[in-house]
Design a protein around this motif. Structure first.
Motif, PDB file in Angstrom:
ATOM      1  N   SER A   2       0.828  -1.191   0.000  1.00 46.02           N
ATOM      2  CA  SER A   2       0.000   0.000   0.000  1.00 46.02           C
ATOM      3  C   SER A   2       0.869   1.249   0.000  1.00 46.02           C
ATOM      4  CB  SER A   2      -0.912  -0.003   1.229  1.00 46.02           C
ATOM      5  OG  SER A   2      -0.154  -0.101   2.419  1.00 46.02           O
ATOM      6  N   THR A   3       0.345   2.286  -0.683  1.00 43.62           N
ATOM      7  CA  THR A   3       1.087   3.539  -0.824  1.00 43.62           C
ATOM      8  C   THR A   3       0.176   4.713  -0.540  1.00 43.62           C
ATOM      9  OG1 THR A   3       2.538   2.584  -2.509  1.00 43.62           O
ATOM     10  CG2 THR A   3       2.418   4.977  -2.400  1.00 43.62           C
ATOM     11  N   ASP A   4       0.725   5.737   0.120  1.00 42.36           N
ATOM     12  CA  ASP A   4       0.003   6.984   0.338  1.00 42.36           C
ATOM     13  C   ASP A   4       0.917   8.108  -0.118  1.00 42.36           C
ATOM     14  OD1 ASP A   4      -1.730   8.945   1.070  1.00 42.36           O
ATOM     15  OD2 ASP A   4      -1.792   8.471   3.201  1.00 42.36           O
ATOM     16  N   GLN A   5       0.416   8.964  -0.989  1.00 38.37           N
ATOM     17  CA  GLN A   5       1.229  10.059  -1.493  1.00 38.37           C
ATOM     18  C   GLN A   5       0.432  11.357  -1.419  1.00 38.37           C
ATOM     19  OE1 GLN A   5       2.467  10.939  -5.868  1.00 38.37           O
ATOM     20  NE2 GLN A   5       4.203   9.837  -4.977  1.00 38.37           N
ATOM     21  N   VAL A   6       1.071  12.380  -0.863  1.00 39.93           N
ATOM     22  CA  VAL A   6       0.442  13.686  -0.747  1.00 39.93           C
ATOM     23  C   VAL A   6       1.394  14.740  -1.299  1.00 39.93           C
ATOM     24  CG1 VAL A   6      -0.456  15.441   0.840  1.00 39.93           C
ATOM     25  CG2 VAL A   6      -0.934  13.024   1.261  1.00 39.93           C
ATOM     26  N   LYS A   7       0.847  15.653  -2.095  1.00 40.12           N
ATOM     27  CA  LYS A   7       1.653  16.696  -2.719  1.00 40.12           C
ATOM     28  C   LYS A   7       1.020  18.057  -2.474  1.00 40.12           C
ATOM     29  CE  LYS A   7       3.475  18.312  -7.165  1.00 40.12           C
ATOM     30  NZ  LYS A   7       3.622  18.052  -8.611  1.00 40.12           N
ATOM     31  N   ALA A   8       1.887  19.047  -2.237  1.00 39.09           N
ATOM     32  CA  ALA A   8       1.465  20.444  -2.197  1.00 39.09           C
ATOM     33  C   ALA A   8       2.605  21.262  -2.762  1.00 39.09           C
ATOM     34  CB  ALA A   8       1.137  20.894  -0.779  1.00 39.09           C
ATOM     35  N   ALA A   9       2.278  22.203  -3.654  1.00 44.59           N
ATOM     36  CA  ALA A   9       3.319  22.948  -4.376  1.00 44.59           C
ATOM     37  C   ALA A   9       4.249  21.922  -5.015  1.00 44.59           C
ATOM     38  CB  ALA A   9       4.049  23.898  -3.439  1.00 44.59           C
ATOM     39  N   ALA A 230       5.353  28.728  -1.098  1.00 44.73           N
ATOM     40  CA  ALA A 230       4.476  27.926  -1.952  1.00 44.73           C
ATOM     41  C   ALA A 230       3.850  26.774  -1.169  1.00 44.73           C
ATOM     42  CB  ALA A 230       5.264  27.390  -3.147  1.00 44.73           C
ATOM     43  N   LEU A 231       4.589  26.268  -0.164  1.00 48.52           N
ATOM     44  CA  LEU A 231       4.067  25.176   0.669  1.00 48.52           C
ATOM     45  C   LEU A 231       3.196  25.688   1.809  1.00 48.52           C
ATOM     46  CD1 LEU A 231       4.237  22.078   1.395  1.00 48.52           C
ATOM     47  CD2 LEU A 231       6.084  22.726   2.961  1.00 48.52           C
ATOM     48  N   ALA A 232       3.457  26.903   2.272  1.00 53.63           N
ATOM     49  CA  ALA A 232       2.830  27.406   3.497  1.00 53.63           C
ATOM     50  C   ALA A 232       1.306  27.352   3.452  1.00 53.63           C
ATOM     51  CB  ALA A 232       3.299  28.834   3.763  1.00 53.63           C
ATOM     52  N   GLY A 233       0.717  27.560   2.284  1.00 48.54           N
ATOM     53  CA  GLY A 233      -0.739  27.571   2.178  1.00 48.54           C
ATOM     54  C   GLY A 233      -1.392  26.241   2.483  1.00 48.54           C
ATOM     55  N   SER A 234      -0.621  25.157   2.433  1.00 44.31           N
ATOM     56  CA  SER A 234      -1.195  23.828   2.684  1.00 44.31           C
ATOM     57  C   SER A 234      -1.190  23.457   4.165  1.00 44.31           C
ATOM     58  CB  SER A 234      -0.415  22.764   1.905  1.00 44.31           C
ATOM     59  OG  SER A 234       0.892  22.610   2.449  1.00 44.31           O
ATOM     60  N   LEU A 235      -0.497  24.213   5.007  1.00 43.03           N
ATOM     61  CA  LEU A 235      -0.263  23.776   6.383  1.00 43.03           C
ATOM     62  C   LEU A 235      -1.503  23.794   7.259  1.00 43.03           C
ATOM     63  CD1 LEU A 235       3.217  25.395   7.118  1.00 43.03           C
ATOM     64  CD2 LEU A 235       2.687  23.161   6.111  1.00 43.03           C
ATOM     65  N   ALA A 236      -2.515  24.561   6.884  1.00 45.37           N
ATOM     66  CA  ALA A 236      -3.756  24.591   7.667  1.00 45.37           C
ATOM     67  C   ALA A 236      -4.764  23.549   7.195  1.00 45.37           C
ATOM     68  CB  ALA A 236      -4.384  25.986   7.598  1.00 45.37           C
ATOM     69  N   LYS A 237      -4.445  22.817   6.144  1.00 46.39           N
ATOM     70  CA  LYS A 237      -5.400  21.906   5.528  1.00 46.39           C
ATOM     71  C   LYS A 237      -5.405  20.530   6.190  1.00 46.39           C
ATOM     72  CE  LYS A 237      -5.116  23.993   0.903  1.00 46.39           C
ATOM     73  NZ  LYS A 237      -4.818  23.735  -0.527  1.00 46.39           N
ATOM     74  N   ASP A 238      -6.562  19.901   6.184  1.00 45.68           N
ATOM     75  CA  ASP A 238      -6.675  18.521   6.663  1.00 45.68           C
ATOM     76  C   ASP A 238      -6.246  17.526   5.596  1.00 45.68           C
ATOM     77  OD1 ASP A 238      -7.689  19.554   9.001  1.00 45.68           O
ATOM     78  OD2 ASP A 238      -9.787  19.151   8.494  1.00 45.68           O
ATOM     79  N   THR A 239      -6.399  17.907   4.327  1.00 42.12           N
ATOM     80  CA  THR A 239      -5.972  17.063   3.215  1.00 42.12           C
ATOM     81  C   THR A 239      -4.975  17.853   2.367  1.00 42.12           C
ATOM     82  OG1 THR A 239      -7.821  17.821   1.846  1.00 42.12           O
ATOM     83  CG2 THR A 239      -8.173  15.839   3.180  1.00 42.12           C
ATOM     84  N   ASP A 240      -4.330  17.156   1.455  1.00 46.12           N
ATOM     85  CA  ASP A 240      -3.330  17.798   0.592  1.00 46.12           C
ATOM     86  C   ASP A 240      -2.301  18.571   1.422  1.00 46.12           C
ATOM     87  OD1 ASP A 240      -4.688  16.852  -1.696  1.00 46.12           O
ATOM     88  OD2 ASP A 240      -6.056  18.568  -1.613  1.00 46.12           O
ATOM     89  N   ASN A 241      -1.878  17.968   2.532  1.00 45.98           N
ATOM     90  CA  ASN A 241      -0.934  18.580   3.457  1.00 45.98           C
ATOM     91  C   ASN A 241       0.215  17.597   3.679  1.00 45.98           C
ATOM     92  OD1 ASN A 241       0.464  19.652   5.644  1.00 45.98           O
ATOM     93  ND2 ASN A 241      -1.371  20.277   6.758  1.00 45.98           N
TER      94      ASN A 241
END
Length: 545
Positions: A2-9, A230-241
């Motif tokens: 199984s694999t889990d991958q998350v990307k932001a910026a 570019a990454l900072a905007g994802s830090l408050a998110k529950d997903t895509d973080n």
């Protein structure tokens, strides 16, 4: 698998197998508790009531991708002024958080930056004698009282004056507002950059501590901040973080408290992560032990039953097929993601990721040794045995009673590592290739002799890094300290000690701190550094796995 991958910026975190499942569960708990939004909003209550006061003044790093831009105009002006004056060699005098990030930034961006994070007199003297007429020195200390940095500043001031150079033309200071160094800099007329006081040293990569020396050396630090923002905007998110996923992997992989770190780019990032994770989590008898390995072919690379491998790369896949966790992305984003992930891991581990309760002990021991010994010799003790150019000392003589030579000492050392433990090598030597840089080869040599993780640190550099974990983390470490005879000492101007004396006092002070805690420790003193290292290599070759 199984694999889990998350990307932001441009940052991607990929998890495989068991760590993926553990992290998924941990991430669910974090999201259910509203941690992403609360952390992004700088909620100091996330680590419990005992940590709230400290956390309230240690979360400024979340703002740095934007707030640090206020430094850029003056930094650009000072950098241009120094280059116009022909000052094209930059030396950074700093320790721990003040030196590790700039070292990574300069190496990754391919610019020359001399890092002076040592009290070894041979290394300090060599740095001072190298192109002094073209040198600008960045004196960097958050507290403004770091003994190593203060000593280096004094030595450079004396060298500049002896050469007929005004130190005010060559020294740039980075410190916190109101520190002793800030006051000294104002009196001396040194250009000064004040850092955000609500950012701890190990979280300061994107602050003045990381940016000033890097920019003076020629790095485009605006691009570094762009990568982080570019990454900072994802830090408050529950997903895509992706930073949240990384923190869940680090702190939520129950029973896997050893983190093997491998990657060639960003250059030297493993050493920076080592300080961040070890000093942030290694306390209250718990923590995550980072183990920086040389690469996929290095001994100790394959994870054991209580460890997992994290591979990192600036671009693309780092090629670590055995990795449980892969972190890929540009340097600025890596800095911010690892800081966020470490704070999240602290939440999962139930510790305060912003204090360092055991770091001061070795400093106090060093000061006491210097004051008590006066002009006399430092109390180094009596060796258990002497094997040619190597003297052997122990904080636990019973472990080595009757040992006939260095090979037998090393044999017992390796066998003393518990099943859930680790072996730490700490070398108070000249880490330059022109000095005793080959001492780092001791780590893979020992790692080939034991299935347990083996770490390596240069002293006193590691005291501002893994030294916290050694004394505050789990009681399962075994320690090998290496010191060496000084042949060309250097006085610290205005102080009653030399660099060589300070270096030995630091080694003995930490050795005593380990002994006081019952940590099994042995010290090898090289009466001749080159011959001693040769004898050590010979002895290691004779140890049976």
């Amino acid at each position: 698998m199984s694999t889990d991958q998350v990307k932001a910026a441009d940052l991607v975190v990929t998890l495989e197998g068991a760590v993926r499942d553990s992290a998924a569960s941990a991430r669910e708990r974090l999201v259910a508790d509203g941690i992403p939004a609360k952390l992004a909003a700088k909620d100091p209550s996330l680590w419990g009531p005992d940590a709230a006061a400290e956390a309230a003044v240690r979360l400024g790093w979340l703002d740095l991708p934007r707030s640090s831009r206020a430094l850029l105009p003056e930094l650009s002006r000072v950098a241009a002024e120094k280059r116009a004056a022909g000052l094209d060699r930059v030396v950074l005098a700093g320790m721990g958080g003040s030196s590790l990030a700039p070292e990574v930034i300069a190496a990754t961006r391919g610019v020359e930056l001399t890092i002076l994070d040592t009290t070894d007199p041979h290394q300090v003297r060599r740095a001072i004698e190298d192109r002094l007429e073209r040198t600008v020195v960045v004196v960097s200390s958050k507290s403004g009282g770091t003994v190593e940095t203060d000593s280096q500043r004094r030595a450079y001031e004396a060298a500049f004056r002896a050469a007929g150079i005004d130190p005010a033309e060559r020294i740039v200071v980075v410190t916190d507002p109101g520190s002793p160094l800030a006051r000294l800099a104002e009196e001396a007329g040194y250009p000064t950059f004040l850092a955000d006081p609500e950012v701890g040293g190990r979280y300061s990569a994107l602050s003045a501590f990381g940016l000033v020396p890097s920019a003076l050396a020629g790095v485009d630090v605006t691009a570094l901040l762009d990568e982080a923002e570019a990454l900072a905007g994802s830090l408050a998110k529950d997903t895509d973080n992706p930073a949240l996923l990384l923190g869940a992997a680090l702190g939520g992989f129950t029973g896997h408290d050893k983190v093997l770190l491998a990657g060639s780019t960003p250059a030297g990032l493993g050493d920076w992560i080592e300080q961040l994770v070890a000093e942030s989590t290694g306390k209250d008898g718990t923590g995550l032990l980072p183990v920086v390995v040389e690469g996929p072919d290095a001994p100790g690379f394959v994870p054991g039953p209580d460890s997992h491998l994290v591979a990192f790369a600036e671009h693309g896949d780092p090629g670590a097929d055995l990795a449980d966790t892969v972190v890929s992305g540009p340097l600025g984003a890596q800095f911010l993601a690892w800081e966020y992930a470490t704070a999240v891991a602290g939440r999962l581990l139930g510790i305060d990721p912003f204090n360092q309760p055991n770091v001061q002990e070795s400093k106090d021991n060093t000061k006491a040794l210097l004051e008590a010994s006066g002009d006399g010799p430092l109390p180094s003790g009596t060796p258990l045995l002497v094997d040619g150019p190597v003297e052997v000392y122990s904080a636990d003589s019973g472990l080595y009673d009757g040992a006939g030579d260095l090979t037998e000492v090393l044999q017992r050392l390796v066998r003393a590592v518990p099943e859930d433990g680790y072996l730490a090598v700490m070398a108070y030597l000249d880490r330059d290739p022109a000095g005793e840089g080959e001492a780092a080869e001791v780590r893979p040599a020992l790692a080939a002799l034991t299935p347990r993780p083996v770490t390596f640190g240069w002293g006193p550099r590691f005291l501002h890094s893994t030294g916290q974990y050694h004394k505050g983390g789990p009681h399962n470490g075994v320690f090998l300290q290496i010191t060496g005879e000084v042949t060309d000492d250097l006085e610290v101007p205005g102080r009653p000690y030399s660099f060589g004396r300070l270096q030995l006092a630091q080694a003995l002070g930490d050795f005593g701190a380990l002994g006081d805690r019952g940590r099994p420790a042995v010290r090898l003193h090289l009466r001749d550094r080159a011959a001693g290292l040769a004898r050590l290599r010979e002895a290691l070759d004779s140890v049976r796995p």
